[in-house]
Scaffold this active site. Structure first.
Site, short mmCIF file in Angstrom:
data_model
loop_
_atom_site.label_atom_id
_atom_site.label_comp_id
_atom_site.label_asym_id
_atom_site.label_seq_id
_atom_site.Cartn_x
_atom_site.Cartn_y
_atom_site.Cartn_z
N HIS A 17 5.18 8.52 -29.75
CA HIS A 17 4.25 9.44 -29.13
C HIS A 17 4.60 10.90 -29.46
CE1 HIS A 17 1.66 11.17 -26.04
NE2 HIS A 17 2.71 11.82 -25.56
N HIS B 70 -2.83 11.36 -30.44
CA HIS B 70 -3.30 10.03 -30.06
C HIS B 70 -3.99 9.34 -31.22
CE1 HIS B 70 -3.39 11.21 -25.50
NE2 HIS B 70 -2.21 10.77 -25.87
N LYS C 58 5.31 22.50 -16.03
CA LYS C 58 4.44 21.37 -15.73
C LYS C 58 4.05 21.37 -14.25
CE LYS C 58 3.31 16.56 -16.16
NZ LYS C 58 3.49 15.26 -16.81
N ARG D 292 -5.10 21.02 -15.96
CA ARG D 292 -4.08 20.03 -16.35
C ARG D 292 -4.25 19.60 -17.81
NH1 ARG D 292 -1.37 15.41 -12.53
NH2 ARG D 292 0.08 14.65 -14.09
N GLU E 186 -6.53 16.37 -12.38
CA GLU E 186 -7.02 16.54 -13.74
C GLU E 186 -8.51 16.85 -13.83
OE1 GLU E 186 -5.87 13.41 -16.52
OE2 GLU E 186 -5.37 15.03 -17.87
N GLU F 25 7.54 17.42 -26.50
CA GLU F 25 6.94 17.77 -25.20
C GLU F 25 7.54 19.05 -24.64
OE1 GLU F 25 4.35 16.05 -24.39
OE2 GLU F 25 4.64 13.95 -24.93
N ARG G 58 0.81 -1.23 0.00
CA ARG G 58 0.00 0.00 0.00
C ARG G 58 0.84 1.28 0.00
NH1 ARG G 58 -2.73 -3.02 4.02
NH2 ARG G 58 -4.48 -4.17 3.12
N ASN H 8 -2.10 18.60 -22.65
CA ASN H 8 -2.36 17.70 -23.77
C ASN H 8 -2.43 18.43 -25.11
OD1 ASN H 8 -2.36 15.14 -22.61
ND2 ASN H 8 -4.39 15.50 -21.72
N HIS I 97 -2.09 16.57 -28.34
CA HIS I 97 -2.26 15.16 -28.01
C HIS I 97 -3.54 14.56 -28.56
CE1 HIS I 97 1.19 15.84 -25.47
NE2 HIS I 97 1.17 14.60 -25.01
N LYS J 171 1.61 11.06 -12.09
CA LYS J 171 0.78 10.04 -12.71
C LYS J 171 1.60 8.77 -12.90
CE LYS J 171 -2.54 12.63 -15.52
NZ LYS J 171 -3.06 12.76 -16.90
N1 LIG Z 1 3.28 9.71 -16.20
C1 LIG Z 1 3.12 10.69 -17.09
O1 LIG Z 1 2.68 11.80 -16.74
C2 LIG Z 1 3.48 10.46 -18.52
C3 LIG Z 1 3.58 11.53 -19.41
C4 LIG Z 1 3.97 11.27 -20.71
C5 LIG Z 1 4.28 9.97 -21.11
N2 LIG Z 1 4.17 8.96 -20.22
C6 LIG Z 1 4.49 7.58 -20.59
O2 LIG Z 1 5.87 7.53 -20.90
C7 LIG Z 1 6.10 6.48 -21.83
C8 LIG Z 1 6.99 6.99 -22.90
O3 LIG Z 1 8.21 7.39 -22.32
P1 LIG Z 1 9.55 7.42 -23.16
O4 LIG Z 1 9.32 8.23 -24.37
O5 LIG Z 1 10.63 7.79 -22.23
O6 LIG Z 1 9.69 5.90 -23.69
P2 LIG Z 1 10.55 4.67 -23.18
O7 LIG Z 1 10.59 4.58 -21.72
O8 LIG Z 1 10.03 3.48 -23.92
O9 LIG Z 1 12.02 5.04 -23.73
C9 LIG Z 1 12.25 5.11 -25.11
C10 LIG Z 1 13.42 4.19 -25.54
O10 LIG Z 1 14.65 4.77 -25.13
C11 LIG Z 1 15.41 3.84 -24.39
N3 LIG Z 1 16.25 4.62 -23.48
C12 LIG Z 1 15.85 5.23 -22.34
N4 LIG Z 1 16.84 5.96 -21.85
C13 LIG Z 1 17.89 5.81 -22.68
C14 LIG Z 1 19.22 6.32 -22.69
N5 LIG Z 1 19.62 7.19 -21.77
N6 LIG Z 1 20.05 5.92 -23.66
C15 LIG Z 1 19.62 5.06 -24.61
N7 LIG Z 1 18.38 4.57 -24.68
C16 LIG Z 1 17.53 4.94 -23.71
C17 LIG Z 1 14.38 2.98 -23.75
O11 LIG Z 1 14.92 1.75 -23.31
C18 LIG Z 1 13.37 2.83 -24.88
O12 LIG Z 1 13.81 1.84 -25.78
C19 LIG Z 1 4.74 6.02 -22.31
O13 LIG Z 1 4.44 4.77 -21.71
C20 LIG Z 1 3.78 7.10 -21.81
O14 LIG Z 1 2.50 6.59 -21.51
C21 LIG Z 1 3.76 9.18 -18.94
ZN LIG Z 2 2.81 13.48 -24.26
#
Ligand SMILES: NC(=O)c1ccc[n+]([C@@H]2O[C@H](COP(=O)([O-])OP(=O)(O)OC[C@H]3O[C@@H](n4cnc5c(N)ncnc54)[C@H](O)[C@@H]3O)[C@@H](O)[C@H]2O)c1
Ligand SMILES: [Zn+2]
Ligand SMILES: NC(=O)c1ccc[n+]([C@@H]2O[C@H](COP(=O)([O-])OP(=O)(O)OC[C@H]3O[C@@H](n4cnc5c(N)ncnc54)[C@H](O)[C@@H]3O)[C@@H](O)[C@H]2O)c1
Ligand SMILES: [Zn+2]
Lengths: 335, 335
Positions: A236, A223, A198, A212, A208, A156, A92, A216, A219, A114
């Site tokens: 993305h 999406h 942010k 917030r 949200e 972003e 928890r 987006n 987005h 999030k």
């Molecule tokens: N929580 C939130 O508010 C929020 C906001 C936006 C996106 N997200 C989520 O984030 C995710 C996308 O994140 P992302 O774009 O970081 O994708 P990701 O985590 O898949 O990373 C992208 C790629 O880069 C690689 N990588 C990471 N760091 C590296 C480094 N330093 N050197 C070499 N390779 C590296 C990863 O292994 C992966 O293959 C999605 O699942 C999305 O839903 C969450």
């Molecule tokens: Zn985004």
């Protein structure tokens, strides 16, 4: 840097990032925690689900970790979202720290609290609002990130300008080349200012309800692109790049911004290495398909699509728009 | 009765309780919500895990439920804990209502905001603190509960006396027969007073830092019994029954209560239809096995077992005790 107290640390990473930075992080944490364990998950959005999450719990329990364990998310947004959700729910709630290693994670996903995993029927459907105790951004880790992932992260970064801060947009115009060359000073400013904006937005609307949503920007169209092309075909951030162009063009056609603003945003997105046109996802009725996909996106209420629009440079507004106008925008912005 | 606003309701129940009360609840909710769906899970603690939880998410997504859906937990503590956790995490949180149908759930698990599922390596290891919007106790549902489950629930009722309210203990002495006969007025008082005491304790310590631990009176020994016999052989409440006797006897040997108090508690537990002796779970070194099991229970810190003891009738204290004394108690209280 104030690490949370704990009797053990668990580093959660993946098989791309772990080999690059896992040992250094484990060594650093070893000075602070009596025991440091690591769990290495497979790399990819397709593994952001329950089976993989379960491996974090397995590791915690196998090592006898109790509520005094601290989790460390070492990786991009996928690792951050999963580790955060594991921390929110293990016994928890245990403390966790974000060590984001993608630009997207440093400027977006690691801030705001999030956390989530995907369900076969929808992205980020199961999760929690849960804040990390600390976010550690090491800009040096971005050196190993692919150019394509860098550009996706820049989408972003760019979004924060039009919705909140035109001075930041001016700075981005001047600094885009330095950012793509991973100049540390430029990255430091981009990451800091993005997080500030942010945090300011989220601080006013953590759960949200209203404001917030402006995060987006780009987005809603984005999406639709991601889903329409099949997840993973467009990143993305790439969808958000083309999506911001469409949202800006829709704002222009509604009389909220002028053409010069749109052209300026398009040029910046292009210089970030991002697409400025959306893909044709349906040859027979492309606009219709976009509309359909946007309507089933979770942000649309009772079938009405809510767009984040630019209401004069530096200010966002969330509102609906006539279907006919949206169709015109899609037709004009896809190729 | 103020039901949360929502555009749809999902009743979560199991294949024992659903056939008994599902239709009546669905009919009542149909007057308040435009759509009412039901998902029926298999009955049993062994199904309180991720696979079953997933079926709740499947149902929510299949029916297109968004954040305006309201979940209703119709069943005992297993259904309540799982539904609460699903509500805590579906789209990062939707409202939920508890309709507890076991005495244990009415007096204990539906109050306090703890939700969880089990992990193969430990009970209630994954969960959240998440409060229901409303708890609806219909005493009439207890009519179909087995005598054994009624007694198990009475163990949790009885515990509130020694730890917090000796007047309630007096009342229980006078009302035990009426309770076992399911007299509505007696049940109403027992449920109300139990919930008041639990809410009072939890209100002072929602996240279990200190005071909340007193609710575990009898549970340290009880958990050892449950685990030692194999889960499901003794009901949780049965373990708590015998466990309260042991904890009271340990309190007596530490000079905290007198023999008359222990005898009185034993008599009440017996009249509730509960065991007053612990089982022998290891023929060669029974006390040693109890100690071993209690040490691996998550409530023990750094190998030290923390007992909830009675520090004079109506007042609980949490503290350690010498192994030798605990052994004497176990030897005296098992058969
Ligand atoms: N929580 C939130 O508010 C929020 C906001 C936006 C996106 N997200 C989520 O984030 C995710 C996308 O994140 P992302 O774009 O970081 O994708 P990701 O985590 O898949 O990373 C992208 C790629 O880069 C690689 N990588 C990471 N760091 C590296 C480094 N330093 N050197 C070499 N390779 C590296 C990863 O292994 C992966 O293959 C999605 O699942 C999305 O839903 C969450
Ligand atoms: Zn985004
Ligand atoms: N969240 C908390 O604070 C908390 C506190 C105590 C216990 N719990 C949890 O509660 C669970 C135990 O709850 P429980 O004792 O209610 O067990 P349960 O939910 O398994 O119910 C016991 C049995 O009675 C049946 N049943 C339920 N209502 C009935 C009715 N009205 N008529 C006939 N049969 C009925 C059930 O189907 C089941 O077979 C455990 O998983 C435990 O971890 C949680
Ligand atoms: Zn209990």
């Amino acid at each position: 840097m104030d690490l949370p107290h704990g009797t053990s640390a668990l580093i959660v990473t993946n098989d791309t990032v772990g080999p690059l930075y896992g040992a250094a992080v484990a060594e650093a944490l070893g000075k602070r925690y009596p025991v440091v364990h690591t769990v290495t998950l497979p790399d990819g959005e397709e593994f952001k689900g329950w089976e993989t999450l379960q491996r974090i719990f397995d590791a915690l329990l196998a090592h006898g970790c109790d509520r005094k364990a601290v989790l460390f998310a070492l990786g991009g947004g996928v690792i951050g979202d999963m580790t955060g959700f594991a921390a929110a729910t293990y016994m928890r709630g245990v403390p966790f720290v974000q060590i984001p290693t993608t630009l997207l994670a440093q400027v977006d996903s690691s801030v705001g609290g999030k956390t989530a995993i995907n369900h076969p029927l929808g992205k980020n459907m199961v999760g929690a609002f849960y804040q990390p105790r600390l976010v550690v951004c090491d800009l040096a880790t971005l050196d190993t990130l692919s150019a394509r992932e860098m550009s996706a992260g820049l989408a972003e970064v760019i979004k924060y300008g039009p919705i909140a801060d035109m001075e930041f947009m001016d700075w981005l115009d001047a600094s885009m080349d330095a950012l793509r060359a991973r100049d540390r000073a430029a990255l430091a400013h981009a990451v800091r200012r993005s997080c500030e904006i942010k945090a300011w937005v989220v601080g006013q609307d953590e759960r949200e309800g209203g404001l917030r949503a402006i995060l987006n920007f780009g987005h809603t169209f984005g999406h639709a692109i991601e889903a329409g092309m099949g997840y993973g075909v467009w990143l993305h951030g790439e969808g958000v790049g083309a999506g911001m162009v469409m949202a800006a063009e829709l704002s222009r056609r509604l009389g909220l911004v002028d053409d010069a603003f749109v052209q300026r945003l398009v040029a910046l997105i292009e210089r970030a290495g991002l697409p400025t046109k959306g893909p044709v996802i349906d040859a027979s009725d492309n606009a219709g398909r976009y509309l359909e996909l946007m309507r089933i996106d979770k942000k649309s209420e009772a079938g009405e699509i809510r767009f984040v629009l630019i209401d004069g440079p530096g200010k966002a507004v969330v509102r609906a728009a006539p279907d006919a106008l949206v169709r015109e925008v899609i037709d004009a912005c896809c190729a």
